[in-house]
Design a protein around this motif. Structure first.
Motif, PDB file in Angstrom:
ATOM      1  N   TYR A  36       0.831  -1.208   0.000  1.00 48.15           N
ATOM      2  CA  TYR A  36       0.000   0.000   0.000  1.00 48.15           C
ATOM      3  C   TYR A  36       0.867   1.260   0.000  1.00 48.15           C
ATOM      4  CZ  TYR A  36      -3.756   3.232   1.348  1.00 48.15           C
ATOM      5  OH  TYR A  36      -4.652   4.277   1.392  1.00 48.15           O
ATOM      6  N   ILE A  37       1.910   1.265   0.814  1.00 48.17           N
ATOM      7  CA  ILE A  37       2.810   2.431   0.875  1.00 48.17           C
ATOM      8  C   ILE A  37       3.525   2.614  -0.456  1.00 48.17           C
ATOM      9  CG2 ILE A  37       4.923   3.330   1.947  1.00 48.17           C
ATOM     10  CD1 ILE A  37       3.988   1.978   4.556  1.00 48.17           C
ATOM     11  N   ASN A  42       3.959   5.787  -5.455  1.00 46.08           N
ATOM     12  CA  ASN A  42       3.880   5.834  -6.930  1.00 46.08           C
ATOM     13  C   ASN A  42       2.769   6.770  -7.388  1.00 46.08           C
ATOM     14  OD1 ASN A  42       6.003   4.037  -7.375  1.00 46.08           O
ATOM     15  ND2 ASN A  42       4.663   2.246  -7.361  1.00 46.08           N
ATOM     16  N   ALA A  43       1.679   6.797  -6.625  1.00 42.75           N
ATOM     17  CA  ALA A  43       0.549   7.658  -6.981  1.00 42.75           C
ATOM     18  C   ALA A  43       0.896   9.133  -6.850  1.00 42.75           C
ATOM     19  CB  ALA A  43      -0.664   7.323  -6.107  1.00 42.75           C
ATOM     20  N   LEU A  44       1.889   9.449  -6.030  1.00 46.79           N
ATOM     21  CA  LEU A  44       2.302  10.846  -5.842  1.00 46.79           C
ATOM     22  C   LEU A  44       2.926  11.453  -7.095  1.00 46.79           C
ATOM     23  CD1 LEU A  44       3.817  10.643  -2.247  1.00 46.79           C
ATOM     24  CD2 LEU A  44       1.775  11.928  -2.909  1.00 46.79           C
ATOM     25  N   THR A  64       3.042  11.542   3.959  1.00 48.24           N
ATOM     26  CA  THR A  64       3.682  10.245   3.723  1.00 48.24           C
ATOM     27  C   THR A  64       4.259   9.659   5.005  1.00 48.24           C
ATOM     28  OG1 THR A  64       4.246  10.907   1.460  1.00 48.24           O
ATOM     29  CG2 THR A  64       5.413   9.016   2.373  1.00 48.24           C
ATOM     30  N   THR A  65       4.936  10.479   5.763  1.00 49.21           N
ATOM     31  CA  THR A  65       5.539  10.002   7.011  1.00 49.21           C
ATOM     32  C   THR A  65       4.478   9.542   7.999  1.00 49.21           C
ATOM     33  OG1 THR A  65       7.416  11.515   6.740  1.00 49.21           O
ATOM     34  CG2 THR A  65       7.054  10.617   8.934  1.00 49.21           C
ATOM     35  N   LEU A  70       1.982   5.201  10.958  1.00 42.57           N
ATOM     36  CA  LEU A  70       0.770   4.497  11.364  1.00 42.57           C
ATOM     37  C   LEU A  70       0.878   3.003  11.083  1.00 42.57           C
ATOM     38  CD1 LEU A  70      -2.151   4.331  12.334  1.00 42.57           C
ATOM     39  CD2 LEU A  70      -2.884   4.964  10.023  1.00 42.57           C
ATOM     40  N   CYS A  71       1.344   2.640   9.904  1.00 46.01           N
ATOM     41  CA  CYS A  71       1.497   1.220   9.563  1.00 46.01           C
ATOM     42  C   CYS A  71       2.459   0.537  10.526  1.00 46.01           C
ATOM     43  CB  CYS A  71       1.999   1.078   8.124  1.00 46.01           C
ATOM     44  SG  CYS A  71       0.797   1.573   6.869  1.00 46.01           S
TER      45      CYS A  71
END
Length: 470
Positions: A36-37, A42-44, A64-65, A70-71
């Motif tokens: 997911y990260i 990549n979506a950025l 992002t951080t 959180l993960c």
């Protein structure tokens, strides 16, 4: 048609609930979060097809951080749990939630608005005729009966509700006999209810965001923030939304994280409960789009929560027997049986055409399932429901593709006897399919979703609403 954007694609590709298959919960989440990260980063990389504002991309880049932390924090919850460090787990969970509390999507329900979150149902399985207090939360002096659920504190009372009777029935294991009552949230501007909202669906989010950008350009910044909240906190929803692999064991690993979350809500004076979607493995249950609500008891006096009592009025419970839903439609079953006899006579006298045998088999399976429901002679309600769903789908496929099936039927008939008159064959086929479409298919369709007949066959009196405790 939904607009194109990197983050819209990310949202739509990640749907809940998830199945961990043969991995442990921690192993699955670690792998899932890593992917997911990676997809998030990549979506950025903004392209010409991106519909979201540049400012939204900047906001997501700045978060992002927060996503990575959180993960990592969610995975540490399982480390503490595995090492039996309950004090460390409690402190870590509290710190984690404090860091992300500003990102939680909540519903502050008062007098006006949020109507979707105000009307619920609750059921209780059993042959008895239960009263209102029986359908309230389990009292503290009977805490030994409080089982482990997705959102629960073992041994501590919680009120579990759903916006649909059918969903209550699914979540309770599809019992053969039960009572149900309507619960109505009596919130007001002086007595607001604050719930954490995990109910937003990906398609609904993308659609609403794109529409709001057009209709409310002056609120673009708020829309960006709302979208970012969903995307950044999605890993939290994932940890709470894993399908249960095995319900027949004392310890259910998928419940570790959501139970900790409800424990945090219980000890936090800001939130009253959590609204969430079902994690049922039955696809049709998820299509109903109902909301589940869990609210822990907080102010217990003489075994019952006075706070929850003030928040809800409850209807007089109604007793339901699933077998009676079938019994009430005996006349239609007899009609189907008569039609089936005509098909069987045709088939066994050697005058049948394809797909006569298939129609006979489909009809007999359906009648057998109805007989099992009517006599309560079954142990797996899930299998019954799923089979009825399959029969209904097969009926639709048969009728939707009748022209293709007709060609196959003619070819098969001529293989047996090339001298047969094609016009006669076509007439025989059309009569068979017409009989199926007009008689058998509608009856199967009506019985297919028999769960929705609960409210129509056994209606509750909405004028009987009152608080459980006087």
């Amino acid at each position: 048609m939904l607009p194109k954007d990197n983050f819209y694609n990310l949202i739509l590709e990640h749907r809940l609930p998830l199945n961990r298959k043969d991995k442990s919960v921690k192993e699955f989440l670690k792998s899932y979060y890593s992917r997911y990260i990676k997809e998030y980063k990549n979506a950025l990389k903004r392209t010409e097809d991106c519909a979201l504002r540049e400012e939204c991309y900047k906001l997501l880049n700045d978060k992002t951080t927060t996503l990575e932390e959180l993960c990592s924090d969610i995975l540490k919850v399982f480390d503490y749990y595995d090492s039996a460090d309950m004090l460390g787990l409690y402190n870590h969970f509290d710190e984690m939630m404090e860091k992300i509390s500003a990102l939680l999507v909540t519903r502050n329900i008062g007098t006006v608005g949020h109507e979707t979150y105000k009307n619920y149902y609750r059921i209780r399985a059993g042959e008895e005729h239960f009263n209102r207090i029986d359908l309230f939360h389990i009292p503290l002096n009977k805490r030994e009966f409080i089982k482990s659920y997705r959102y629960s504190i073992p041994g501590y009372p919680c009120l579990y509700l759903s916006s649909g009777v059918e969903m209550c029935w699914f979540e309770c294991g599809m019992p053969k006999e039960f009572s149900y009552a309507g619960f109505f949230l009596e919130s007001s501007d002086n007595n607001k209810v604050n719930i954490i909202d995990f109910t937003i669906e990906p398609v609904d989010l993308v659609s609403s965001v794109s529409i709001h950008y057009i209709n409310h350009p002056e609120k673009a910044e708020l829309i960006d923030e709302f979208l970012a909240k969903y995307i950044i906190l999605f890993p939290l929803r994932v940890a709470c939304s894993l399908e249960v692999i095995n319900r027949d064991v004392p310890f259910i690993e998928e419940y570790i994280f959501p139970q900790q979350l409800l424990l945090w809500v219980r000890s936090n004076n800001i939130y009253d409960g959590i609204a969430y979607r079902t994690c049922s493995s039955i696809e049709h249950a998820r299509e109903w789009n109902y909301i589940n609500l869990v609210m822990p008891a907080k102010t217990i006096v003489d075994g019952y929560c006075r706070h929850l009592n003030r928040l809800f009025t409850v209807t007089e419970p109604v007793k339901v027997e699933i077998s009676n839903i079938i019994r009430n439609r005996d006349g239609k079953l007899r009609t189907l049986e008569k039609t089936l006899m005509i098909f069987e006579t045709e088939y066994y006298n050697g005058h049948s055409m394809y797909p006569c045998r298939e129609i006979i088999s489909l009809s007999k399976t359906f009648l057998n399932l109805c007989s099992m429901l009517k006599s309560n002679n079954y142990s797996n309600a899930n299998a019954i429901y799923q089979t009825l769903d399959t029969l209904n789908l097969m009926s639709n496929i048969l009728c939707d593709n009748k022209e293709t099936i007709k060609s196959k039927a003619l070819a098969k008939a001529k293989e047996l006897d090339y001298r047969l008159d094609e016009d006669i064959l076509i007439k025989r086929f059309d009569e068979m399919i017409w009989s199926f479409e007009e008689t058998i298919k509608p009856i199967i369709f009506e019985f297919w979703n028999f769960a929705i007949r609960i409210r129509t066959d056994f209606p509750c009196n909405y004028n009987s609403r009152e608080h459980v405790l006087q």
